[in-house]
Design an enzyme around this catalytic site. Structure first.
Site, PDB file in Angstrom:
ATOM      1  N   LYS A 120      41.397  26.448  32.964  1.00  0.00           N
ATOM      2  CA  LYS A 120      42.313  25.548  32.253  1.00  0.00           C
ATOM      3  C   LYS A 120      42.604  24.288  33.062  1.00  0.00           C
ATOM      4  O   LYS A 120      42.694  23.198  32.502  1.00  0.00           O
ATOM      5  CB  LYS A 120      43.624  26.277  31.927  1.00  0.00           C
ATOM      6  N   CYS A 472      33.923  47.326  24.491  1.00  0.00           N
ATOM      7  CA  CYS A 472      34.527  47.481  25.824  1.00  0.00           C
ATOM      8  C   CYS A 472      33.470  47.857  26.855  1.00  0.00           C
ATOM      9  O   CYS A 472      33.592  47.544  28.039  1.00  0.00           O
ATOM     10  CB  CYS A 472      35.617  48.547  25.782  1.00  0.00           C
TER      11      CYS A 472
END
Length: 685
Positions: A120, A472
């Site tokens: 970010k 998963c």
């Protein structure tokens, strides 16, 4: 006087005052009912209006999202790519990074939701280089600001910060650079408290804006604006005036964790309704999620963590989160006395001490830091191989952020929670005064209590995402060793607990969670015991899980009381019990489904999720234990084994304990035992 009025007066005078009073009371009651009905209708309309407004803003955001922000033909695209590769040494951007940069460079307000470690910060650091003027970055963590500034200065990037710890000389230097047209300052980091409390700084910021030097406002951890968020910070509310004070300055909000409700609230607070919203998947495929039972004593817990750091995570870097500063200091002391290189990290340390601990940890002089969950870390260290929660976090968002500090380099890492029932009350007494404190905490308790479902599935549900359990790939404790699912009817246990609570109430006694469990097991104060309410054959761990589940289910609830020195949590009947509604059944794990043990590709040497073939030989004369090993990844030349071993790999396969099948009749149960060992060799079928 009019004839009618005279008649009315005479009529009233002729009636009994008691009768008149009854009529007036009836009329008041009727009017009150009408008012209540109108108020109810008003609330319905207000709710409908707000939903329509939200829908309009969501449509605007969706329309913005349809634009191709991934284009590489913007006026700044070539320069952006050049700085990305030459200065930041990043050959390829990750998903959502380029669209975010193009949006903020276009002057479009944007909120980016990206997992911890997703990159970010680059979304405002790189545009800051291309833009003229200064990018103001608001961050709640001084440690994060220090970490980023160290990294930027290593790249010869002009970056400064303002916080409560900086000197007067540093403050004056920052103010000068802000309004100097010749300044090379590109990034200025500030805490929200600095913005809300320093009129001098805001004056300089206005001057910088008038000079055309305010390039953008980047708000890190933007969810802190909302009271519905898990880390609400009052000073973040001040950011609501920034749009009016600095029109034309694009706002970029960044967070790793935010639900749809929080994002809508943040847009309203910042006055950027209908902005572009970019959301990356929550999933970090290299992280292994696990919940382990927490030992009952501090010494046992320290011993277990010692074993983990010396064997399972030998020579590897990590973070251990605790609930309080006292816990951090005590655990750090216990581990140091055992010869481990660890140090506490929390808000009460002097700034220079914190920085020294930080640097030693970054250089791997310390194997782990023991940090408080309230203070957080905000450290960008790529090779963190494990994040251990010595106690539960206060919300799923907090846990996701804290655990997300592991494995930022993309290599396998483990995220482990130590769960103990007594920690629930310790945490709930700290968060119940927050807007959604208990709701958020109970969300994480649900994650800890669940014995069967994929951990990623539970996380995805919380963040409003769809998730296929099969994806998963064995990277959580439940998917790695699946179990049969059984539903346990809790009606009888619920009735027993209500009988205990009723007797205690008759004695004018309150019960904590621990005392309630004691009485359910036939222990505790003799005068408070209820003989017919004792649950025989029930282990303490299971009893604690049942009480915790009934709290989450609403059959029981916590009742908080203040004392001069602390806040106490007592257990009382919940809304379900008071309404006579039975508790929900509890999903529990039966025997292990040994034919479907899933190993991640890093363990099997194959892609996707493989199933280990298990062979069993039943013998009537004696017990047998069959040993199987998983296949390990090998180099094509076959000269090297996998660098992960059973002793120090964060991805090592744990032994599978013996289990009994409850579905088989008593006396005919067969003992099943399988040990999976990591030998580095191919599995022998």
């Amino acid at each position: 006087m009019d004839e009618c009025e005279v008649l009315e007066v005479k009529t009233c005078e002729s009636q009994d005052p008691v009768t008149n009073l009854k009529k007036v009371e009836l009329e008041i009651k009727k009017v009150t009912q009408e008012i209540q009905a109108l108020q109810g209708r008003k609330q319905q309309l207000i709710s409908k209006r707000d939903k329509l407004k939200d829908a309009i803003q969501q449509d605007k955001s969706a329309h913005l999202a349809q634009k191709n922000w991934d284009r590489e033909d913007f006026p700044w695209s070539k320069e952006l790519e050049k700085i990305q590769k030459s200065l930041f040494k990043i050959p390829k951007l990750r998903a959502h990074q380029l669209p975010t940069m193009n949006a903020t460079m276009s002057g479009v307000d944007c909120i980016l939701i990206m997992p911890t470690g997703g990159g970010k910060s680059l979304c405002y650091q790189l545009p800051a280089h291309v833009s003229k003027g200064v990018t103001l970055v608001v961050s709640p963590l001084v440690s994060l600001m220090e970490d980023q500034i160290m990294a930027l200065r290593a790249l010869n990037v002009a970056a400064m910060m303002l916080s409560a710890s900086v000197t007067r000389e540093e403050v004056n230097a920052v103010h000068t650079e802000m309004t100097n047209p010749q300044s090379k300052l590109k990034l200025l980091y500030v805490t929200p408290e600095k913005l809300s409390k320093s009129k001098r700084f805001m004056t300089k910021l206005q001057k910088m804006h008038q000079m055309g030097r305010f390039a953008r406002l980047a708000i890190d951890e933007v969810h802190c604006c909302s009271q519905w968020g898990h880390d609400f910070r009052p000073d973040y509310k001040f950011l609501g005036i920034m749009r009016k004070m600095f029109p034309g300055t694009p706002i970029l909000g960044l967070t790793a964790t935010a639900t749809s409700r929080v994002i809508l609230d943040v847009q309203k607070i910042l006055d950027i309704q209908g902005c572009l919203i970019l959301k990356a998947s929550f999933n970090r495929p290299n992280l292994f999620y696990e919940v382990r039972p927490k030992p009952s004593s501090q010494e046992e817990c320290a011993n277990q963590i010692q074993q983990m750091l010396q064997k399972e995570f030998k020579g590897q870097s990590g973070i251990i989160y605790t609930m309080t500063i006292k816990d951090a200091e005590q655990l750090a002391g216990d581990l140091r006395s055992r010869g481990l290189r660890v140090a506490p990290y929390h808000a009460q340390l002097e700034a220079d001490v914190r920085s020294r601990v930080h640097m030693k940890w970054v250089k791997n002089d310390y194997q782990a830091v023991i940090a408080t969950i309230a203070f957080g870390m905000g450290i960008d260290k790529p090779d963190v191989r494990y994040v251990i929660h010595h106690c539960i976090s206060k919300s799923m968002e907090n846990f996701y952020q804290e655990s997300g500090r592991a494995g930022r380099d993309g290599e396998p890492a483990k995220c482990i929670i130590f769960w103990k029932f007594s920690d629930l009350a310790r945490q709930s007494t700290m968060v119940f005064t927050e807007q959604t404190g208990l709701e958020n905490l109970y969300g994480l308790i649900t994650y800890c209590l669940d014995e069967t479902r994929c951990r990623r599935n539970l996380i995805a549900e919380h963040f409003d995402e769809a998730w296929e359990t099969a994806d998963c790939a064995g990277m959580c404790d439940h998917c790695r060793t699946p179990r049969e699912v059984k539903m346990l009817d809790l009606t009888d246990y619920g009735d027993k607990l209500l009988m205990i609570l009723q007797k205690s109430a008759s004695l004018d006694q309150r019960l904590t969670g621990q005392k309630l469990v004691d009485l359910l097991l036939g222990k505790g104060a003799t005068k408070q015991r209820v003989q017919e309410a004792i649950a025989t054959g029930l282990s303490r761990d299971k009893a604690e899980s049942i009480v915790a589940f009934l709290l989450i289910d609403g059959f029981l609830k916590e009742d908080f009381h203040f004392t001069p020195y602390s806040t106490l949590s007592y257990i009382v009947p919940g809304p379900k019990a008071e309404a006579g509604i039975k508790p929900s059944p509890m999903a529990i794990a039966g025997s292990r489904n040994l034919e479907n043990i899933c190993l991640p590709s890093s363990q099997t040497g194959r892609s996707g999720m493989d199933k280990v073939k298990l062979h069993s030989k039943q013998k009537t004369s004696k017990d047998t234990t069959n040993h199987f090993v998983s296949s390990s990844s090998k180099k094509e030349n076959g000269s090297k084994r996998s660098r992960n071993t059973a002793s120090n790999s964060p991805d090592s396969i744990p032994s599978i304990d013996i289990s009994w099948s409850d579905s088989e009749p008593s006396g005919t149960k067969k003992r099943r035992a399988v040990v999976i060992e990591d030998s580095g060799d191919e599995m022998d079928d």
